[in-house]
Write a protein that holds these residues in place. Structure first.
Motif, PDB file in Angstrom:
ATOM      1  N   ALA A 197       0.902  -1.087   0.360  1.00 42.55           N
ATOM      2  CA  ALA A 197       0.167  -0.073  -0.026  1.00 42.55           C
ATOM      3  C   ALA A 197       1.274   1.691  -0.086  1.00 42.55           C
ATOM      4  N   TYR A 198       2.525   0.990   0.723  1.00 40.11           N
ATOM      5  CA  TYR A 198       2.685   1.772   0.616  1.00 40.11           C
ATOM      6  C   TYR A 198       4.055   2.240  -0.652  1.00 40.11           C
ATOM      7  N   PHE A 199       4.135   1.767  -1.514  1.00 41.35           N
ATOM      8  CA  PHE A 199       4.467   1.562  -3.062  1.00 41.35           C
ATOM      9  C   PHE A 199       3.422   2.663  -3.793  1.00 41.35           C
ATOM     10  N   ASP A 200       2.230   1.609  -3.148  1.00 40.64           N
ATOM     11  CA  ASP A 200       1.323   2.094  -4.484  1.00 40.64           C
ATOM     12  C   ASP A 200       0.780   3.757  -4.186  1.00 40.64           C
ATOM     13  N   TYR A 201       1.170   3.865  -2.860  1.00 36.12           N
ATOM     14  CA  TYR A 201       0.758   5.525  -2.970  1.00 36.12           C
ATOM     15  C   TYR A 201       2.293   5.861  -3.207  1.00 36.12           C
ATOM     16  N   ARG A 202       3.049   6.032  -2.717  1.00 31.38           N
ATOM     17  CA  ARG A 202       4.031   6.993  -3.442  1.00 31.38           C
ATOM     18  C   ARG A 202       4.185   6.668  -5.448  1.00 31.38           C
ATOM     19  N   LYS A 203       3.168   5.546  -5.681  1.00 31.59           N
ATOM     20  CA  LYS A 203       3.751   5.567  -6.725  1.00 31.59           C
ATOM     21  C   LYS A 203       2.275   6.370  -7.860  1.00 31.59           C
ATOM     22  N   HIS A 204       1.035   6.219  -7.064  1.00 31.11           N
ATOM     23  CA  HIS A 204       0.089   7.004  -7.008  1.00 31.11           C
ATOM     24  C   HIS A 204      -0.311   7.525  -6.469  1.00 31.11           C
ATOM     25  N   GLY A 205       0.019   8.511  -5.158  1.00 31.77           N
ATOM     26  CA  GLY A 205      -0.327   9.482  -4.443  1.00 31.77           C
ATOM     27  C   GLY A 205      -1.292   9.356  -3.650  1.00 31.77           C
ATOM     28  N   GLN A 206      -2.220   7.765  -3.469  1.00 29.58           N
ATOM     29  CA  GLN A 206      -2.979   7.827  -2.918  1.00 29.58           C
ATOM     30  C   GLN A 206      -3.176   6.813  -2.152  1.00 29.58           C
ATOM     31  N   PHE A 207      -3.318   6.735  -1.198  1.00 21.75           N
ATOM     32  CA  PHE A 207      -2.892   5.382   0.395  1.00 21.75           C
ATOM     33  C   PHE A 207      -4.168   4.442  -0.125  1.00 21.75           C
ATOM     34  N   GLU A 208      -4.248   3.190   0.039  1.00 25.45           N
ATOM     35  CA  GLU A 208      -5.601   2.428   0.286  1.00 25.45           C
ATOM     36  C   GLU A 208      -5.517   1.904   1.483  1.00 25.45           C
ATOM     37  N   ALA A 225      -7.929   0.039   2.952  1.00 28.32           N
ATOM     38  CA  ALA A 225      -8.851  -1.062   3.476  1.00 28.32           C
ATOM     39  C   ALA A 225      -8.332  -2.793   4.395  1.00 28.32           C
ATOM     40  N   ALA A 226      -7.100  -2.836   2.799  1.00 27.96           N
ATOM     41  CA  ALA A 226      -6.855  -3.868   2.995  1.00 27.96           C
ATOM     42  C   ALA A 226      -6.161  -4.165   4.275  1.00 27.96           C
ATOM     43  N   PRO A 227      -5.282  -3.324   4.160  1.00 23.93           N
ATOM     44  CA  PRO A 227      -4.170  -3.694   6.497  1.00 23.93           C
ATOM     45  C   PRO A 227      -4.708  -3.450   7.243  1.00 23.93           C
ATOM     46  N   ALA A 228      -6.538  -1.854   7.376  1.00 31.07           N
ATOM     47  CA  ALA A 228      -7.424  -2.306   8.690  1.00 31.07           C
ATOM     48  C   ALA A 228      -7.883  -3.545   8.635  1.00 31.07           C
ATOM     49  N   ILE A 229      -8.565  -3.848   7.528  1.00 30.49           N
ATOM     50  CA  ILE A 229      -9.037  -5.639   7.689  1.00 30.49           C
ATOM     51  C   ILE A 229      -8.553  -6.449   7.918  1.00 30.49           C
ATOM     52  N   LEU A 230      -7.041  -6.704   7.359  1.00 31.37           N
ATOM     53  CA  LEU A 230      -5.176  -7.471   8.568  1.00 31.37           C
ATOM     54  C   LEU A 230      -5.766  -6.762   9.227  1.00 31.37           C
ATOM     55  N   PHE A 231      -5.583  -5.821  10.028  1.00 32.41           N
ATOM     56  CA  PHE A 231      -5.342  -5.602  11.045  1.00 32.41           C
ATOM     57  C   PHE A 231      -6.481  -6.148  12.150  1.00 32.41           C
ATOM     58  N   ALA A 232      -7.287  -6.272  12.157  1.00 34.88           N
ATOM     59  CA  ALA A 232      -8.503  -5.937  12.679  1.00 34.88           C
ATOM     60  C   ALA A 232      -8.224  -7.661  13.089  1.00 34.88           C
ATOM     61  N   CYS A 233      -7.992  -8.176  11.964  1.00 33.62           N
ATOM     62  CA  CYS A 233      -7.926 -10.287  11.791  1.00 33.62           C
ATOM     63  C   CYS A 233      -7.150  -9.997  13.187  1.00 33.62           C
ATOM     64  N   LEU A 234      -5.798  -9.959  12.388  1.00 36.91           N
ATOM     65  CA  LEU A 234      -4.947  -9.860  13.796  1.00 36.91           C
ATOM     66  C   LEU A 234      -5.329  -9.647  15.423  1.00 36.91           C
ATOM     67  N   VAL A 235      -5.611  -8.130  15.836  1.00 35.85           N
ATOM     68  CA  VAL A 235      -6.275  -7.760  16.739  1.00 35.85           C
ATOM     69  C   VAL A 235      -7.232  -9.648  17.050  1.00 35.85           C
ATOM     70  N   PHE A 236      -7.983  -9.194  16.564  1.00 31.45           N
ATOM     71  CA  PHE A 236      -8.717 -10.426  17.127  1.00 31.45           C
ATOM     72  C   PHE A 236      -7.972 -11.690  17.116  1.00 31.45           C
ATOM     73  N   THR A 237      -7.407 -12.240  16.542  1.00 36.04           N
ATOM     74  CA  THR A 237      -6.841 -13.416  16.912  1.00 36.04           C
ATOM     75  C   THR A 237      -5.754 -13.826  18.098  1.00 36.04           C
ATOM     76  N   LEU A 238      -5.691 -12.643  18.250  1.00 35.69           N
ATOM     77  CA  LEU A 238      -4.463 -12.240  18.862  1.00 35.69           C
ATOM     78  C   LEU A 238      -5.343 -12.156  20.291  1.00 35.69           C
ATOM     79  N   THR A 239      -5.947 -11.964  20.107  1.00 36.15           N
ATOM     80  CA  THR A 239      -6.797 -11.821  22.015  1.00 36.15           C
ATOM     81  C   THR A 239      -8.060 -12.806  21.890  1.00 36.15           C
ATOM     82  N   ALA A 240      -7.913 -13.661  20.990  1.00 33.02           N
ATOM     83  CA  ALA A 240      -9.197 -14.650  20.871  1.00 33.02           C
ATOM     84  C   ALA A 240      -8.946 -15.670  21.769  1.00 33.02           C
TER      85      ALA A 240
END
Length: 113
Positions: A75-86, A88-103
């Motif tokens: 996502a960072y490399f896409d931001y450097r290339k296109h100027g827009q940071f996406e 959604a995908a990192p946020a979903i993965l982070f939420a899943c990571l927090v869920f499984t860490l506390t499960a």
């Protein structure tokens, strides 16, 4: 004729092995199958809980952490290339990571173990 004899010999051998190693499993002298299953579950639930806490959840956490940081980098490399940071995908993965860490803290109370 040889194929039939060979087939019959193999069939008899498999049948003999099945009869030799197949034993009748009795639930209890009273025939209480549900009680036998509950007793087995009580004995095995502690081991299952230990394996899931020490093996399954850490493996899932590791996989999600690798995917999270890889997606964050992409996502960072896409931001450097296109100027827009996406986000959604990192946020979903982070939420899943927090869920499984506390499960492990709450999953066993939900399952009643």
């Amino acid at each position: 004729m040889k194929k039939q004899r060979k087939f019959a010999l193999i069939f008899c051998l498999v049948l003999l092995i099945a009869l030799a190693f197949g034993t009748t499993a009795y639930a209890a002298p009273t025939g209480d199958v549900a009680g036998a299953i509950e007793g087995t579950w009580r004995d095995a639930s502690g081991q299952i809980k230990t394996v899931v806490n020490k093996v399954v959840f850490p493996a899932i956490d590791l996989i999600l952490a690798v995917f999270f940081f890889a997606k964050l980098g992409l996502a960072y490399f896409d931001y450097r290339k296109h100027g827009q940071f996406e986000w959604a995908a990192p946020a979903i993965l982070f939420a899943c990571l927090v869920f499984t860490l506390t499960a492990p803290l709450y999953i066993w109370t939900i399952l009643g173990m």
